[in-house]
Design an enzyme around this catalytic site. Sequence first.
Site, short mmCIF file in Angstrom:
data_model
loop_
_atom_site.label_atom_id
_atom_site.label_comp_id
_atom_site.label_asym_id
_atom_site.label_seq_id
_atom_site.Cartn_x
_atom_site.Cartn_y
_atom_site.Cartn_z
N GLU A 146 15.80 3.00 5.07
CA GLU A 146 16.46 2.03 4.18
C GLU A 146 17.97 2.21 4.23
O GLU A 146 18.73 1.25 4.18
CB GLU A 146 15.91 2.17 2.75
N GLY A 174 6.21 1.19 2.41
CA GLY A 174 6.10 0.27 1.29
C GLY A 174 5.28 -0.98 1.61
O GLY A 174 5.29 -1.93 0.85
N ASN A 184 9.68 10.79 -2.72
CA ASN A 184 10.93 10.03 -2.65
C ASN A 184 10.85 8.92 -3.69
O ASN A 184 10.20 7.90 -3.46
CB ASN A 184 11.08 9.45 -1.22
N GLU A 201 8.71 8.45 9.83
CA GLU A 201 8.34 7.32 9.00
C GLU A 201 8.46 6.03 9.81
O GLU A 201 9.56 5.48 9.95
CB GLU A 201 9.27 7.23 7.78
N HIS A 224 17.20 8.11 5.84
CA HIS A 224 16.04 7.25 5.54
C HIS A 224 16.26 5.86 6.15
O HIS A 224 17.40 5.37 6.18
CB HIS A 224 15.85 7.15 4.02
N LYS A 263 13.05 6.94 -4.65
CA LYS A 263 13.92 5.79 -4.35
C LYS A 263 14.70 5.38 -5.61
O LYS A 263 14.96 6.23 -6.46
CB LYS A 263 13.11 4.63 -3.76
N SER A 298 3.39 4.63 3.30
CA SER A 298 2.14 4.26 2.62
C SER A 298 1.11 5.39 2.61
O SER A 298 -0.10 5.13 2.70
CB SER A 298 1.55 2.99 3.21
P1 PGA Z 1 6.06 4.57 0.80
O1 PGA Z 1 7.55 5.11 1.15
O2 PGA Z 1 5.22 5.80 0.60
O3 PGA Z 1 6.23 3.78 -0.44
O4 PGA Z 1 5.62 3.76 1.98
C1 PGA Z 1 7.77 6.24 1.96
C2 PGA Z 1 9.24 6.44 2.14
O5 PGA Z 1 9.97 5.46 2.31
O6 PGA Z 1 9.72 7.60 2.15
#
Ligand code: PGA
Length: 255
Positions: A101, A177, A9, A171, A99, A11, A216
């Site tokens: 976010e 993140g 992803n 997640e 997601h 982003k 992460s």
């Molecule tokens: P990250 O993000 O691996 O940077 O924690 C995962 C995601 O949001 O899909």
Amino acid sequence: MRQKFVAGNWKMHGSKASVEALMAGLIKQADQAGAAKIAVCPPSLYIDQVVTALRNAGCENIAVGAQNMTTEPDSGAFTGEVSARMLKDVGCEFVILGHSERRAMFAETNEVVAEKVKTALENDLTPILCIGETLAEREAGKLEAVISEQVEAVLSVVGIDAFAKIVIAYEPVWAIGTGKTASADQAQEVHAFIRGQLAKSNPQVAEKVVIQYGGSMKPVNAQELMAQPDIDGGLIGGASLKAEDFIAICQAAGA
Ligand code: PGA
């Protein structure tokens, strides 16, 4: 036996130049990626560039997905939106939906996410349905209630049989993140809970559903996480922006 599935992803990261460099790195190492299914999900504007790079290189083991789409399937007066038909047209196989976010910053409710999943399926796109709890929800003992609601909202709209064509990404919001990964045991517990939820409707379908872990995941922790019986791959944010790290995670999936 479920095939492991690792998706990147990206982003809202990248430029034409950085996408070109990342794709060159991925294409160069793609034949070392092992047996897992692999996909990358660039920002919509760069999907065509990624598909073209893969096609020009004859690279067939990396699929492409989008990070979002609207509930309207085709075209129309929806300024700024991207439809399922457009994603298919430019070569997407997958679309990340719900997601955290988008849920937190763009007000996507469980109902909106369920509609999007339905639209994606009707247009032959495989949804990567993201679910997960915040730290406050976990600490308040609401983990199972939150996860159940997120799953149930989609289940009630598309039905259990449709889950044979849905990928779930668990997640935990507090792990995205932040560098804080759920431990392998913590993640496995929730993955088993999700599969158990689906099994109440149909155990055969539940057994087939691919459930990725996201939050992460890095080369250093990927193998332990993906060795868990109900963790079938990863949805990778930060580490998917470096070809070497992403390929190392794909290799860990096959290990
Ligand atoms: P990250 O993000 O691996 O940077 O924690 C995962 C995601 O949001 O899909």
